[in-house]
Design a protein around this motif. Structure first.
Motif, PDB file in Angstrom:
ATOM      1  N   GLY A  84     -12.955  -2.969 -19.614  1.00 31.59           N
ATOM      2  CA  GLY A  84     -12.062  -2.516 -20.661  1.00 31.59           C
ATOM      3  C   GLY A  84     -10.802  -1.831 -20.195  1.00 31.59           C
ATOM      4  N   ALA A  85     -10.514  -1.828 -18.882  1.00 27.69           N
ATOM      5  CA  ALA A  85      -9.291  -1.202 -18.389  1.00 27.69           C
ATOM      6  C   ALA A  85      -8.079  -1.864 -19.046  1.00 27.69           C
ATOM      7  CB  ALA A  85      -9.193  -1.323 -16.873  1.00 27.69           C
ATOM      8  N   ASP A  86      -7.074  -1.043 -19.362  1.00 24.79           N
ATOM      9  CA  ASP A  86      -5.849  -1.566 -19.959  1.00 24.79           C
ATOM     10  C   ASP A  86      -5.026  -2.341 -18.937  1.00 24.79           C
ATOM     11  OD1 ASP A  86      -6.001  -0.242 -22.647  1.00 24.79           O
ATOM     12  OD2 ASP A  86      -5.984   1.553 -21.409  1.00 24.79           O
ATOM     13  N   ALA A  87      -5.139  -1.970 -17.671  1.00 25.96           N
ATOM     14  CA  ALA A  87      -4.331  -2.577 -16.618  1.00 25.96           C
ATOM     15  C   ALA A  87      -5.016  -2.326 -15.285  1.00 25.96           C
ATOM     16  CB  ALA A  87      -2.924  -1.981 -16.623  1.00 25.96           C
ATOM     17  N   VAL A  88      -4.510  -2.995 -14.244  1.00 24.09           N
ATOM     18  CA  VAL A  88      -5.014  -2.762 -12.895  1.00 24.09           C
ATOM     19  C   VAL A  88      -3.853  -2.401 -11.984  1.00 24.09           C
ATOM     20  CG1 VAL A  88      -7.021  -4.262 -13.161  1.00 24.09           C
ATOM     21  CG2 VAL A  88      -4.887  -5.208 -12.231  1.00 24.09           C
ATOM     22  N   ASP A  89      -4.161  -1.618 -10.965  1.00 24.45           N
ATOM     23  CA  ASP A  89      -3.209  -1.153  -9.972  1.00 24.45           C
ATOM     24  C   ASP A  89      -3.263  -2.087  -8.761  1.00 24.45           C
ATOM     25  OD1 ASP A  89      -1.884   0.808  -8.078  1.00 24.45           O
ATOM     26  OD2 ASP A  89      -3.947   1.032  -7.372  1.00 24.45           O
ATOM     27  N   VAL A  90      -2.099  -2.548  -8.296  1.00 20.54           N
ATOM     28  CA  VAL A  90      -2.045  -3.513  -7.196  1.00 20.54           C
ATOM     29  C   VAL A  90      -1.065  -3.004  -6.140  1.00 20.54           C
ATOM     30  CG1 VAL A  90      -1.626  -5.913  -6.532  1.00 20.54           C
ATOM     31  CG2 VAL A  90      -2.479  -5.390  -8.831  1.00 20.54           C
ATOM     32  N   ASP A  91      -1.582  -2.580  -4.989  1.00 20.42           N
ATOM     33  CA  ASP A  91      -0.735  -2.170  -3.873  1.00 20.42           C
ATOM     34  C   ASP A  91      -0.201  -3.416  -3.173  1.00 20.42           C
ATOM     35  OD1 ASP A  91      -1.415   0.487  -4.376  1.00 20.42           O
ATOM     36  OD2 ASP A  91      -3.083   0.457  -2.956  1.00 20.42           O
ATOM     37  N   LEU A  92       1.094  -3.401  -2.816  1.00 18.73           N
ATOM     38  CA  LEU A  92       1.712  -4.589  -2.238  1.00 18.73           C
ATOM     39  C   LEU A  92       2.261  -4.323  -0.843  1.00 18.73           C
ATOM     40  CD1 LEU A  92       3.626  -5.946  -5.355  1.00 18.73           C
ATOM     41  CD2 LEU A  92       1.445  -6.746  -4.419  1.00 18.73           C
ATOM     42  N   CYS A  93       1.841  -5.163   0.105  1.00 17.40           N
ATOM     43  CA  CYS A  93       2.335  -5.138   1.474  1.00 17.40           C
ATOM     44  C   CYS A  93       2.865  -6.522   1.823  1.00 17.40           C
ATOM     45  CB  CYS A  93       1.219  -4.740   2.446  1.00 17.40           C
ATOM     46  SG  CYS A  93       0.553  -3.079   2.163  1.00 17.40           S
ATOM     47  N   MET A  94       3.645  -6.600   2.913  1.00 16.07           N
ATOM     48  CA  MET A  94       4.264  -7.855   3.305  1.00 16.07           C
ATOM     49  C   MET A  94       3.547  -8.506   4.480  1.00 16.07           C
ATOM     50  SD  MET A  94       6.805  -8.519   1.275  1.00 16.07           S
ATOM     51  CE  MET A  94       7.870  -9.649   2.169  1.00 16.07           C
ATOM     52  N   THR A  95       3.559  -9.822   4.480  1.00 10.79           N
ATOM     53  CA  THR A  95       3.077 -10.586   5.616  1.00 10.79           C
ATOM     54  C   THR A  95       4.251 -10.878   6.564  1.00 10.79           C
ATOM     55  OG1 THR A  95       3.506 -12.766   4.668  1.00 10.79           O
ATOM     56  CG2 THR A  95       1.398 -11.712   4.113  1.00 10.79           C
ATOM     57  N   ARG A  96       3.939 -11.395   7.737  1.00  7.66           N
ATOM     58  CA  ARG A  96       4.979 -11.719   8.710  1.00  7.66           C
ATOM     59  C   ARG A  96       5.927 -12.782   8.175  1.00  7.66           C
ATOM     60  NH1 ARG A  96       2.670 -13.656  14.268  1.00  7.66           N
ATOM     61  NH2 ARG A  96       2.669 -15.706  13.261  1.00  7.66           N
ATOM     62  N   ASP A  97       5.401 -13.677   7.327  1.00  5.32           N
ATOM     63  CA  ASP A  97       6.236 -14.727   6.770  1.00  5.32           C
ATOM     64  C   ASP A  97       6.737 -14.404   5.367  1.00  5.32           C
ATOM     65  OD1 ASP A  97       3.579 -14.938   6.015  1.00  5.32           O
ATOM     66  OD2 ASP A  97       3.514 -17.125   6.036  1.00  5.32           O
ATOM     67  N   GLY A  98       6.790 -13.114   5.035  1.00  4.63           N
ATOM     68  CA  GLY A  98       7.483 -12.683   3.829  1.00  4.63           C
ATOM     69  C   GLY A  98       6.753 -12.896   2.523  1.00  4.63           C
ATOM     70  N   ARG A  99       5.430 -12.827   2.533  1.00  2.00           N
ATOM     71  CA  ARG A  99       4.657 -12.965   1.298  1.00  2.00           C
ATOM     72  C   ARG A  99       4.033 -11.626   0.923  1.00  2.00           C
ATOM     73  NH1 ARG A  99       3.056 -18.158   0.158  1.00  2.00           N
ATOM     74  NH2 ARG A  99       2.436 -17.291  -1.855  1.00  2.00           N
ATOM     75  N   LEU A 100       3.913 -11.391  -0.370  1.00  3.30           N
ATOM     76  CA  LEU A 100       3.304 -10.161  -0.871  1.00  3.30           C
ATOM     77  C   LEU A 100       1.797 -10.322  -0.964  1.00  3.30           C
ATOM     78  CD1 LEU A 100       5.730  -9.336  -3.830  1.00  3.30           C
ATOM     79  CD2 LEU A 100       5.509  -8.039  -1.705  1.00  3.30           C
ATOM     80  N   VAL A 101       1.055  -9.406  -0.336  1.00  3.63           N
ATOM     81  CA  VAL A 101      -0.397  -9.425  -0.430  1.00  3.63           C
ATOM     82  C   VAL A 101      -0.896  -8.100  -0.983  1.00  3.63           C
ATOM     83  CG1 VAL A 101      -0.846 -11.148   1.342  1.00  3.63           C
ATOM     84  CG2 VAL A 101      -0.574  -8.761   2.003  1.00  3.63           C
ATOM     85  N   ALA A 102      -2.016  -8.159  -1.669  1.00  2.00           N
ATOM     86  CA  ALA A 102      -2.612  -6.970  -2.280  1.00  2.00           C
ATOM     87  C   ALA A 102      -3.509  -6.276  -1.270  1.00  2.00           C
ATOM     88  CB  ALA A 102      -3.411  -7.369  -3.526  1.00  2.00           C
TER      89      ALA A 102
END
Length: 381
Positions: A84-102
């Motif tokens: 029932g959470a209204d939303a989720v928290d997602v921490d974002l870091c970068m990969t060597r090839d410029g992609r966002l990962v959680a």
């Protein structure tokens, strides 16, 4: 008598957990992900507009339902939504090839099985991030394809040994994959599940040539989310939020660390101000010029002694909503007056989490981050 996590699942909060656990498929979400964004069902509340009957509080699953599953996994996000959470928290870091990962941090030795992968043994190194030295493996040293060969593990196994059951089951997710998952969950549940992406270590990522913000803005614009009130972008730094204010129209959330610490961008620029300055009357008015939300560490709202501070009211007076972090059920994360200890009690023992929630509810906080969203929901219902 102190409650272990297993016994506590039979309490009011745990009954909600049990229902969520029964509904959750750990291998994959029930709904199939799609390539683009999906409109929310009609009448769905946005973050800041919680479900009727709960009162005016937005409950965010911190890294998903990370009290019950390894954090930042499809299993954790899915369980949080189904609880029932209204939303989720997602921490974002970068990969060597410029992609966002959680991932909670660029260092992934404690949240993945990379340390058991001999093919990556030579990637281990020591890196200083925002003044702290870390020894391990870092997302910025891996391509996305390489990270996809890893599996998530429980970050604090001594405190959450039950979560280790799920070690190795979930791959790492890109931000796009998290958004696809939430689209599917929104359709499945008949309500919009919001998202709070956090820009992790903005100054450090930029210093190694892999800034987070351009990639984040690209994803939000491409998916039609750059003006979405159900997407709240957060950061512990200030300059990046100010810049994002001119690039996206999503609400912004200024995270505020504990006393004596300072935003990394302030330190890098030689600015002697600290987070303490951000929560003065003048500081809050300044924050309100670019942010909608203030996300303070919870001891800034209620001192460990149990005595409330004036911060929630001060923030409200400045036009800010308050979303403190992080609420967790285990003793070690509760203030001393609410801990339930006994000789030989395991670290997984629950304290009086409901007592803590009651203190913040009385102050009228508008949101909160919780590792145990079912317990938070039970505390407000």
């Amino acid at each position: 008598m102190p409650l272990s996590r297993r016994v506590a699942l039979a309490t009011a909060g745990g009954l909600a957990a049990a229902a969520g656990l029964a509904a959750c498929s750990d291998g994959a979400p029930a709904a199939q992900p799609t390539a683009g964004s999906t409109p929310a069902p009609a009448g769905t509340p946005a973050p800041g507009q919680p479900a009727p009957g709960r009162g005016q509080v937005t409950i965010v699953g911190h890294r998903g339902a990370s009290g019950y599953r390894p954090e930042h996994t499809a299993s954790a996000y899915s369980l949080a939504a189904r609880m029932g959470a209204d939303a989720v928290d997602v921490d974002l870091c970068m990969t060597r090839d410029g992609r966002l990962v959680a991932r909670h941090e660029p260092e992934i030795g404690g949240t993945t099985d990379v340390g058991r992968r001999p093919e990556f043994a030579n990637r281990r190194r020591t890196v200083v991030i925002d003044g702290t030295s870390y020894d391990g493996w870092f997302t910025t040293d891996f391509t996305l394809a390489e990270l996809k060969t890893l599996r998530a593990v429980e970050r604090i196994p001594a405190t959450r040994p039950h979560n280790t059951l799920y070690d190795g089951r979930d791959p790492l997710l890109t931000f796009d994959e998290v958004l696809d998952l939430l689209d599917g969950l929104s359709r499945e549940l008949g309500r919009r599940v919001g998202v709070l992406p956090e820009v992790k270590h903005s100054t450090w990522h930029a210093s190694v040539g892999l800034p987070v913000e351009p990639a984040l803005v690209e994803v939000l614009r491409r998916r039609g989310l750059a003006e979405d009130p159900q997407v709240i972008v957060q950061s512990f730094e200030v300059a990046n939020l100010r810049a994002l204010k001119g690039q996206i129209a999503c609400p912004l959330l200024q995270l505020v660390d504990s006393a004596g610490k300072a935003p990394a961008d302030f330190v890098a620029a030689g600015d002697r101000r600290t987070f303490d300055d951000l929560v003065t009357a003048t500081g809050l008015q300044e924050v309100a010029t670019y942010a909608t939300w203030l996300g303070p560490s919870k001891e800034r709202v209620v001192a460990p002694s149990g005595v409330p501070t004036t911060l929630a009211g001060d923030a409200r007076a400045a036009g800010l909503r308050t979303m403190p972090y992080t609420f967790r059920n285990e003793n070690e994360f509760l203030p001393p007056p609410l801990q339930r200890t006994a000789p030989g009690a395991p670290k997984s023992t629950y304290g009086d989490a409901f007592g803590e929630y009651a203190q913040y509810r009385a102050l009228g906080i508008e949101g909160l981050f919780s590792d145990n969203p079912d317990t938070a929901i039970a505390a407000w219902n």
